[in-house]
Design a protein around this motif. Structure first.
Motif, PDB file in Angstrom:
ATOM      1  N   GLN A 110      26.264  24.443  45.929  1.00 12.98           N
ATOM      2  CA  GLN A 110      26.180  25.621  46.772  1.00 12.98           C
ATOM      3  C   GLN A 110      27.396  26.517  46.544  1.00 12.98           C
ATOM      4  O   GLN A 110      28.529  26.048  46.512  1.00 12.98           O
ATOM      5  CB  GLN A 110      26.107  25.235  48.266  1.00 12.98           C
ATOM      6  N   GLU A 111      27.141  27.816  46.410  1.00 14.86           N
ATOM      7  CA  GLU A 111      28.233  28.764  46.215  1.00 14.86           C
ATOM      8  C   GLU A 111      28.695  29.286  47.576  1.00 14.86           C
ATOM      9  O   GLU A 111      28.708  30.473  47.837  1.00 14.86           O
ATOM     10  CB  GLU A 111      27.778  29.920  45.327  1.00 14.86           C
ATOM     11  N   SER A 112      29.073  28.360  48.460  1.00 21.01           N
ATOM     12  CA  SER A 112      29.472  28.752  49.812  1.00 21.01           C
ATOM     13  C   SER A 112      30.805  29.470  49.825  1.00 21.01           C
ATOM     14  O   SER A 112      31.136  30.152  50.788  1.00 21.01           O
ATOM     15  CB  SER A 112      29.539  27.524  50.719  1.00 21.01           C
ATOM     16  N   SER A 113      31.601  29.303  48.760  1.00 17.85           N
ATOM     17  CA  SER A 113      32.888  29.981  48.728  1.00 17.85           C
ATOM     18  C   SER A 113      32.725  31.496  48.664  1.00 17.85           C
ATOM     19  O   SER A 113      33.647  32.237  48.972  1.00 17.85           O
ATOM     20  CB  SER A 113      33.705  29.494  47.528  1.00 17.85           C
ATOM     21  N   LEU A 114      31.530  31.943  48.232  1.00 17.06           N
ATOM     22  CA  LEU A 114      31.271  33.374  48.164  1.00 17.06           C
ATOM     23  C   LEU A 114      30.731  33.917  49.474  1.00 17.06           C
ATOM     24  O   LEU A 114      30.533  35.127  49.595  1.00 17.06           O
ATOM     25  CB  LEU A 114      30.272  33.670  47.040  1.00 17.06           C
ATOM     26  N   LYS A 115      30.484  33.044  50.439  1.00 18.88           N
ATOM     27  CA  LYS A 115      29.920  33.464  51.717  1.00 18.88           C
ATOM     28  C   LYS A 115      31.005  33.466  52.790  1.00 18.88           C
ATOM     29  O   LYS A 115      31.906  32.652  52.773  1.00 18.88           O
ATOM     30  CB  LYS A 115      28.783  32.526  52.134  1.00 18.88           C
ATOM     31  N   GLU A 119      27.172  23.327  53.688  1.00 15.40           N
ATOM     32  CA  GLU A 119      27.015  23.762  52.307  1.00 15.40           C
ATOM     33  C   GLU A 119      28.257  23.474  51.483  1.00 15.40           C
ATOM     34  O   GLU A 119      28.181  23.253  50.282  1.00 15.40           O
ATOM     35  CB  GLU A 119      26.695  25.255  52.264  1.00 15.40           C
ATOM     36  N   LYS A 120      29.409  23.497  52.118  1.00 12.13           N
ATOM     37  CA  LYS A 120      30.646  23.260  51.381  1.00 12.13           C
ATOM     38  C   LYS A 120      30.717  21.829  50.851  1.00 12.13           C
ATOM     39  O   LYS A 120      31.429  21.552  49.892  1.00 12.13           O
ATOM     40  CB  LYS A 120      31.855  23.531  52.281  1.00 12.13           C
ATOM     41  N   ALA A 162      44.040  20.796  72.375  1.00  9.85           N
ATOM     42  CA  ALA A 162      43.632  20.983  70.980  1.00  9.85           C
ATOM     43  C   ALA A 162      42.922  19.747  70.440  1.00  9.85           C
ATOM     44  O   ALA A 162      42.007  19.848  69.613  1.00  9.85           O
ATOM     45  CB  ALA A 162      44.847  21.318  70.114  1.00  9.85           C
ATOM     46  N   GLY A 163      43.332  18.569  70.912  1.00 10.77           N
ATOM     47  CA  GLY A 163      42.671  17.338  70.480  1.00 10.77           C
ATOM     48  C   GLY A 163      41.262  17.198  71.022  1.00 10.77           C
ATOM     49  O   GLY A 163      40.468  16.414  70.482  1.00 10.77           O
ATOM     50  N   LEU A 164      40.930  17.928  72.076  1.00  9.95           N
ATOM     51  CA  LEU A 164      39.587  17.872  72.653  1.00  9.95           C
ATOM     52  C   LEU A 164      38.634  18.863  72.011  1.00  9.95           C
ATOM     53  O   LEU A 164      37.417  18.745  72.173  1.00  9.95           O
ATOM     54  CB  LEU A 164      39.647  18.152  74.162  1.00  9.95           C
ATOM     55  N   LEU A 165      39.168  19.878  71.308  1.00  8.24           N
ATOM     56  CA  LEU A 165      38.342  20.959  70.777  1.00  8.24           C
ATOM     57  C   LEU A 165      38.213  20.850  69.268  1.00  8.24           C
ATOM     58  O   LEU A 165      39.157  20.450  68.581  1.00  8.24           O
ATOM     59  CB  LEU A 165      38.954  22.318  71.147  1.00  8.24           C
ATOM     60  N   ALA A 166      37.061  21.227  68.778  1.00 13.98           N
ATOM     61  CA  ALA A 166      36.799  21.238  67.328  1.00 13.98           C
ATOM     62  C   ALA A 166      35.982  22.476  67.001  1.00 13.98           C
ATOM     63  O   ALA A 166      35.139  22.910  67.800  1.00 13.98           O
ATOM     64  CB  ALA A 166      36.056  19.972  66.898  1.00 13.98           C
ATOM     65  N   ILE A 167      36.221  23.054  65.829  1.00 16.80           N
ATOM     66  CA  ILE A 167      35.544  24.275  65.404  1.00 16.80           C
ATOM     67  C   ILE A 167      34.829  24.014  64.086  1.00 16.80           C
ATOM     68  O   ILE A 167      35.333  23.285  63.226  1.00 16.80           O
ATOM     69  CB  ILE A 167      36.550  25.448  65.275  1.00 16.80           C
ATOM     70  N   SER A 168      33.654  24.579  63.935  1.00 20.38           N
ATOM     71  CA  SER A 168      32.876  24.427  62.708  1.00 20.38           C
ATOM     72  C   SER A 168      32.039  25.675  62.505  1.00 20.38           C
ATOM     73  O   SER A 168      31.866  26.495  63.420  1.00 20.38           O
ATOM     74  CB  SER A 168      31.981  23.186  62.781  1.00 20.38           C
ATOM     75  N   THR A 169      31.510  25.826  61.290  1.00 22.10           N
ATOM     76  CA  THR A 169      30.648  26.954  60.951  1.00 22.10           C
ATOM     77  C   THR A 169      29.371  26.423  60.311  1.00 22.10           C
ATOM     78  O   THR A 169      29.336  25.294  59.811  1.00 22.10           O
ATOM     79  CB  THR A 169      31.344  27.913  59.974  1.00 22.10           C
ATOM     80  N   PRO A 170      28.309  27.224  60.305  1.00 27.00           N
ATOM     81  CA  PRO A 170      27.077  26.787  59.632  1.00 27.00           C
ATOM     82  C   PRO A 170      27.264  26.558  58.135  1.00 27.00           C
ATOM     83  O   PRO A 170      26.432  25.901  57.510  1.00 27.00           O
ATOM     84  CB  PRO A 170      26.109  27.954  59.892  1.00 27.00           C
ATOM     85  N   LEU A 171      28.335  27.097  57.553  1.00 28.39           N
ATOM     86  CA  LEU A 171      28.564  26.928  56.119  1.00 28.39           C
ATOM     87  C   LEU A 171      29.254  25.622  55.781  1.00 28.39           C
ATOM     88  O   LEU A 171      29.381  25.285  54.599  1.00 28.39           O
ATOM     89  CB  LEU A 171      29.421  28.093  55.588  1.00 28.39           C
ATOM     90  N   ASP A 172      29.718  24.876  56.785  1.00 32.01           N
ATOM     91  CA  ASP A 172      30.438  23.637  56.504  1.00 32.01           C
ATOM     92  C   ASP A 172      29.553  22.630  55.772  1.00 32.01           C
ATOM     93  O   ASP A 172      30.020  21.899  54.897  1.00 32.01           O
ATOM     94  CB  ASP A 172      30.959  23.016  57.805  1.00 32.01           C
ATOM     95  N   ALA A 179      33.114  42.061  60.219  1.00 32.27           N
ATOM     96  CA  ALA A 179      33.103  40.597  60.255  1.00 32.27           C
ATOM     97  C   ALA A 179      32.434  40.012  59.020  1.00 32.27           C
ATOM     98  O   ALA A 179      32.815  38.936  58.551  1.00 32.27           O
ATOM     99  CB  ALA A 179      32.392  40.111  61.525  1.00 32.27           C
ATOM    100  N   ALA A 180      31.425  40.700  58.475  1.00 33.81           N
ATOM    101  CA  ALA A 180      30.745  40.202  57.282  1.00 33.81           C
ATOM    102  C   ALA A 180      31.652  40.225  56.063  1.00 33.81           C
ATOM    103  O   ALA A 180      31.356  39.566  55.062  1.00 33.81           O
ATOM    104  CB  ALA A 180      29.491  41.029  57.018  1.00 33.81           C
ATOM    105  N   ARG A 181      32.749  40.966  56.137  1.00 31.44           N
ATOM    106  CA  ARG A 181      33.715  41.021  55.034  1.00 31.44           C
ATOM    107  C   ARG A 181      34.947  40.173  55.321  1.00 31.44           C
ATOM    108  O   ARG A 181      35.936  40.251  54.589  1.00 31.44           O
ATOM    109  CB  ARG A 181      34.133  42.463  54.772  1.00 31.44           C
ATOM    110  N   GLY A 182      34.908  39.378  56.391  1.00 26.82           N
ATOM    111  CA  GLY A 182      36.047  38.535  56.734  1.00 26.82           C
ATOM    112  C   GLY A 182      37.215  39.318  57.274  1.00 26.82           C
ATOM    113  O   GLY A 182      38.372  38.929  57.080  1.00 26.82           O
TER     114      GLY A 182
END
Length: 479
Positions: free
Chosen positions: A143-148, A137-138, A125-135, A86-89
């Motif tokens: 921030q070099e978040s593209s490398l994370k 930083e983007k 789908a309209g009720l659900l939303a997804i996000s990450t802690p890196l959002d 998972a750390a490598r996507g």
């Protein structure tokens, strides 16, 4: 609950209205605000402290209770992918991970079906939303978040789920269960190769049984290196087996047990149908001989090409070179004759292997033709086949147990699911800030109230207003 979630919006609108009202009154009476009178207004504000405190307390409780209730009723869900890839996507099978699959249409349809929800996949789908802690930083260009690569994802279900008579926590729980099952089925370790079937042994020739069991054994052996390369020292807690020891057991099964069985069958010339087996061996040798002649022809062509090379063309050059250990040596450059020589050697080795296989088939055919296996010998061979099947099933069970133990310990279920804790202190602090923002303009209105009244009294009355005042005076005198 949908009305509770709107309390914050209503209070925000009230706050905006109070600020707007304060601004309007200030611009109307700012010319009539001498410093001394304003100081008197501040003094009169002390008399309204109880009322101001009561309204502030009411605002604080309404804001805090509404925000806390919404967070308790609709918490966010955290998905943590805790396997190494998972750390490598990547997924566990080393394919690329795609976060959009969490809220894909197929997953949402399964959620609706499992929970018997009365809405469509598009509405869900309209009720659900997804996000990450890196959002966050983007949004920052520095921030070099593209490398994370994030391995944590927050899923939020809107409070509007109440309109469909469902709870957000229920939707998120169903989503976690459905996605985990789909993830393991699609990307997890597929150990179906460890399921051995011996149905094809029915009516199979005795010598073919050896080849079939060898193929089944190598299915087990070829499955183990995937885990062995990741953790060669992993050992099962109960049996003490490792991937290397199990691989060695399979090798012993093939090289010892199956070879003993093969020697027994050849020694006794066992066959279910002697004529058919001998005809099949003759046909197989004819095909093998054709392949052998092709290899020998290719070998002869390359030897002839080597003989055609001029001596000056076959000279080599030594080039100073460093190896991987930084040791100096003279590297020999290859020319065309060297490649021809390598290919000629490969074709000769292939022809020799085919010849050896042909000799084995001819020997097996001769043994079957001269064999007269008794019923007792056949029964002994059948018992031996049954023993080999049981031993191979035992190896399969050990492989499955060891691999399952590795997955449980090193993969930890692939995905961990948790719901966000309600930040009571943070919500209380936010409510205090909003209360302060509410109390400030409210206090300003109390300060400006006497000046605003003077402003209204000092304005020249308009026609409509004069008529209204006259009616009011008549009403008073009549009373």
């Amino acid at each position: 609950m949908i009305f509770v979630s709107m309390v914050g919006l209503v209070l925000t609108l009230c706050l905006a209205f109070v600020y707007l009202r304060l601004a309007c009154r200030f611009f109307k009476v700012k010319a009539a605000l001498p410093a001394l009178k304003l100081k008197d207004g501040l003094g009169r504000l002390a008399g309204t402290r109880v009322r101001l405190a009561a309204l502030g307390t009411l605002f604080f409780l309404a804001w805090f209770a509404s925000q806390l209730s919404v967070k308790l009723w609709a918490p966010d869900m955290l998905l943590v992918f805790n396997y190494e890839e998972a750390a490598r996507g990547q997924n566990p099978n080393v394919t690329r991970f795609n976060e959009s699959g969490i809220l894909s249409e197929s997953i949402l349809e399964q959620v609706i079906q499992r929970g018997a929800l009365e809405l469509t996949a598009q509405e869900l789908a309209g009720l659900l939303a997804i996000s990450t802690p890196l959002d966050a930083e983007k949004l920052d260009g520095e921030q070099e978040s593209s490398l994370k690569i994030s391995s944590e994802y927050w899923i939020h279900c809107s409070e509007r789920a109440a309109l469909y008579h469902i709870q957000p926590r229920t939707v998120l729980s169903l989503l976690a269960d459905v996605y985990w099952e789909d993830f393991v089925r699609s990307y997890g370790e597929n150990d179906s190769v460890l399921d051995l079937s011996f149905d094809e042994l029915e009516g199979m020739e005795y010598l073919d049984v050896k080849d079939f069991l060898e193929m089944q054994a190598y299915k087990l052996k070829n499955y183990l290196p995937t885990y062995s390369s990741q953790s060669s020292s992993f050992r099962a807690a109960d049996g003490g087996e490792t991937f290397a020891s199990l691989s060695q057991k399979i090798d012993n099964f093939v090289e010892i047990e199956l070879e003993r069985y093969k020697a027994f069958v050849l020694e006794n010339g066992l066959s279910l149908n002697r004529g058919t087996y001998q005809a099949r061996m003759q046909f197989a040798n004819r095909l093998l001989d054709t392949e052998r002649m092709k290899d020998m022809a290719a070998h002869d062509v390359r030897i002839e090409a080597i003989d055609m090379y001029n001596a000056y063309m076959t000279r080599f050059v030594l080039i100073p070179t460093y190896d991987v250990d930084r040791e100096f040596y003279m590297s020999k450059t290859k020319v065309g004759v060297d490649y021809f020589a390598d290919e000629a050697k490969e074709h000769l080795e292939s022809a020799a292997g085919l010849l050896e296989e042909m000799e084995h088939n001819a020997y097996a055919s001769a043994q079957v033709g001269g064999g007269r296996g008794s019923s007792e010998v056949r029964a002994q061979a059948d018992r031996r086949v049954q023993e080999l099947k049981e031993e191979l099933n035992g190896l399969s069970a050990q492989c499955r147990e060891l691999c399952a133990a590795y997955v449980r310990e090193r993969r930890d279920g692939y995905i961990q699911v948790g719901f966000s804790q309600v930040p009571v202190l943070r919500e209380a602090a936010g409510a205090l800030v909003m209360t302060a923002l509410f109390a400030a303009p409210l206090g300003g209105l109390y300060i400006l109230e006497p000046f605003y009244r003077e402003y209204l009294d000092s304005r020249p009355p308009r026609a409509g207003r004069r008529k209204w005042r006259g009616r009011r005076d008549k009403g008073g005198s009549a009373a």
